[in-house]
Design a protein around this motif. Structure first.
Motif, mmCIF file in Angstrom:
data_model
loop_
_atom_site.group_PDB
_atom_site.id
_atom_site.type_symbol
_atom_site.label_atom_id
_atom_site.label_comp_id
_atom_site.label_asym_id
_atom_site.label_seq_id
_atom_site.Cartn_x
_atom_site.Cartn_y
_atom_site.Cartn_z
ATOM 1 N N LYS A 1 79.357 -63.183 -122.943
ATOM 2 C CA LYS A 1 79.422 -62.802 -124.393
ATOM 3 C C LYS A 1 77.984 -62.274 -124.547
ATOM 4 N N GLY A 2 77.678 -61.838 -125.721
ATOM 5 C CA GLY A 2 76.268 -61.373 -125.879
ATOM 6 C C GLY A 2 75.869 -59.961 -125.123
ATOM 7 N N ARG A 3 74.716 -59.719 -125.338
ATOM 8 C CA ARG A 3 74.254 -58.514 -124.558
ATOM 9 C C ARG A 3 73.502 -58.722 -123.165
ATOM 10 N N ILE A 4 74.653 -59.071 -122.435
ATOM 11 C CA ILE A 4 74.542 -59.599 -120.960
ATOM 12 C C ILE A 4 74.629 -58.129 -120.168
ATOM 13 N N LEU B 1 66.542 -64.246 -116.167
ATOM 14 C CA LEU B 1 66.394 -65.510 -116.249
ATOM 15 C C LEU B 1 67.408 -66.345 -115.192
ATOM 16 N N PHE B 2 67.147 -67.316 -114.855
ATOM 17 C CA PHE B 2 67.704 -68.084 -113.870
ATOM 18 C C PHE B 2 68.562 -69.338 -114.810
ATOM 19 N N ALA B 3 69.775 -69.464 -114.659
ATOM 20 C CA ALA B 3 70.575 -70.402 -115.739
ATOM 21 C C ALA B 3 71.549 -71.351 -114.662
ATOM 22 N N THR B 4 71.760 -72.530 -114.902
ATOM 23 C CA THR B 4 72.715 -73.407 -114.283
ATOM 24 C C THR B 4 74.082 -73.044 -115.178
ATOM 25 N N ALA B 5 75.039 -73.090 -114.183
ATOM 26 C CA ALA B 5 76.477 -73.046 -114.470
ATOM 27 C C ALA B 5 76.610 -73.573 -116.005
ATOM 28 N N GLU B 6 76.224 -74.850 -116.312
ATOM 29 C CA GLU B 6 76.366 -75.470 -117.562
ATOM 30 C C GLU B 6 75.614 -74.758 -118.624
ATOM 31 N N VAL C 1 75.037 -71.589 -118.890
ATOM 32 C CA VAL C 1 75.428 -70.147 -119.067
ATOM 33 C C VAL C 1 75.826 -69.846 -120.661
ATOM 34 N N ARG C 2 76.555 -70.903 -121.284
ATOM 35 C CA ARG C 2 76.823 -70.758 -122.615
ATOM 36 C C ARG C 2 75.500 -70.671 -123.514
ATOM 37 N N HIS C 3 74.615 -71.266 -123.110
ATOM 38 C CA HIS C 3 73.364 -71.322 -124.133
ATOM 39 C C HIS C 3 72.930 -70.058 -124.001
ATOM 40 N N VAL C 4 72.883 -69.400 -122.781
ATOM 41 C CA VAL C 4 72.326 -67.912 -122.760
ATOM 42 C C VAL C 4 73.057 -66.931 -123.558
ATOM 43 N N GLU C 5 74.479 -67.173 -123.526
ATOM 44 C CA GLU C 5 75.311 -66.029 -124.357
ATOM 45 C C GLU C 5 74.848 -66.462 -125.616
#
Length: 458
Positions: free
Chosen positions: A368-371, A437-442, A444-448
């Protein structure tokens, strides 16, 4: 999100695994009862035995309520028809298809996949994606992984820290001070089987795998800083003259005509065809597991062996044999993740995981988001993500030192107006910036959430 996946093979399983972990509603269709049984017994998904393009089967799987259909069966035509049926009968908003045959991908037929003809929103061509990955790895022999972002202006490079690595035992923030003009940031560290987000006070140790986000033109210098000065291969042997092997050889002929290439292809008709279509490449008909054939290809004088057949076992064994016979470096295409863990112990220098490449391409359209782009690393433990900042993003206008980023996220680079910027405490993200950016699997929702489209935006 409700997602239907047609195809329960390795790629379908991998996509289902990732989506189910993130609490999506996932249904999987396959004609093989055993594959459906395996996926439903091990994952929190629903399974349906049947033909992925049949309306009745799609209806049972809930196509009338689905947000997305992902067709990754072994057959291009089934994948295409599944998307057509999902669109015409069930109005599924997003349809993704894996299409392997390059006959469908010719530029003059580009209109084929429009909404007025075959309504496929995203086409994934694994052979081309994997071929590009192989070429990047060949271009940077010191890297264990290379991926491009921001229209090829930014690279993510995975670099192994050897005993002679000059930057060992040095806090990462000191590296920024020592090399202020180097556009590179260490964002993740894989150490002793565990993946960590890098922090400015961390130090690299022998055996670490560092995930570095850098400006593309600084990739080679970054590798040199880590002690990797390996030269590009001048003599190369490719095992397998299939779509990937042919694509790699043809591209190298065009881009690096001085490189001497030999291809070993087991099927005579394919060997003749590939030989006819390539100009300077020598094609040998035979098995890459035959020591005499390898020697006929002058493997003992080769700088690099790239094993790209359809068989993991052939790729692993031929690469290991090549090293034993004197080849300087060996790379293998490996689908089965259980095989990937033994590569280093038998002398294989690098491997390519085509399943990971395909899954990453799918994930960028699920996020989700502008990924804009996603690449999963270490079996999905983390992702390198490129996202576009909108004016509603909580990142915009705040100095980096004041950003309260979740602990599982580290920003590696910002792409703005054709320029790559390395983050520092004073940098403020602007609307339209593309952030890698680098994001752990946990996390990813924060990135979104950080790059989400707010309702106030409309």
């Amino acid at each position: 999100m409700k997602v239907i996946i047609c195809g329960a093979g390795q790629v379908g399983y991998g996509i289902a695994e990732r989506l189910a972990e993130e609490d999506n509603d996932v249904s999987v269709i396959d004609t093989s009862a055993s594959l459906v049984s395996r996926i439903t017994e091990t994952l929190d998904v629903r399974g349906y035995v049947g033909h992925g393009a049949h309306p009745e089967v799609l209806k049972k799987a809930g196509a009338d309520q689905a947000d997305m259909l992902i067709a990754v069966t072994l057959y291009d035509e089934i994948n295409m028809i599944a998307c057509q049926v999902a669109h015409s009968l069930f109005n599924v908003p997003t349809k993704i298809a894996r299409i392997r045959s390059q006959n469908y991908m010719q530029p003059e037929y580009s209109d084929l996949f429009s909404r007025d003809h075959l309504p496929i929103d995203v086409i994934i061509s694994p052979e081309i994606e994997v071929g590009k990955m192989v070429l990047r790895r060949i271009s940077f022999p010191g890297a264990t992984d290379v991926v491009r972002f921001a229209d090829d202006h930014i690279s993510m490079v995975a670099i192994e820290c050897m005993e002679d690595c000059p930057v060992l035992n040095t806090p990462l923030n000191q590296l920024s001070q020592l090399f202020p003009d180097l556009m590179a940031t260490v964002t993740g560290i894989y150490r002793n089987g565990k993946l960590y987000v890098a922090h400015s006070t961390d130090q690299l140790l022998v055996g670490d795998l560092a995930y570095v986000i850098c400006q593309r033109d600084h990739t080679r210098r970054t590798l040199g800083l880590f002690g990797h000065e390996e030269q590009e291969a001048g003599r190369m042997v490719i095992a397998g003259g299939g779509n990937i092997g042919y694509y790699v050889a043809r591209t190298i002929e065009d881009m690096q005509p001085k490189t001497k290439i030999k291809i070993i292809e087991s099927e005579r008709e394919r060997a003749v065809m590939v030989s006819d279509q390539l100009n300077n490449t020598i094609v040998i008909n035979g098995s890459a597991l035959d020591q005499n054939i390898l020697q006929q290809a002058d493997i003992q004088d080769a700088d690099l062996m790239v094993a790209l057949t359809n068989s993991d076992q052939t790729n692993i064994l031929s690469a290991a044999m090549a090293k034993r016979l004197g080849c300087r470096s060996a790379m293998a295409l490996i689908n089965n993740s259980s095989f990937q863990e033994i590569t280093a112990s038998i002398g294989i220098d690098a491997y390519i995981n085509p399943k990971a490449v395909t899954i990453s391409r799918v994930l960028q359209h699920v996020r989700k988001g502008r990924i804009r782009s996603v690449y999963a690393i270490q079996k999905g433990e983390a992702e390198v993500i490129e996202a576009e900042a909108l004016e509603t993003s909580p990142l915009v206008g705040v100095p980096f030192r004041d950003l309260e980023l979740p602990s599982g996220i580290r920003i590696g680079a910002v792409y703005r107006g054709g320029t790559v910027i390395r983050p520092d405490g004073n940098l403020k993200i602007k609307t339209g910036d593309r952030v890698v950016l680098f994001a752990t699997a946990e996390s990813v929702r924060h990135v979104e959430q950080m790059f989400r489209v707010s309702i106030q935006y409309f």
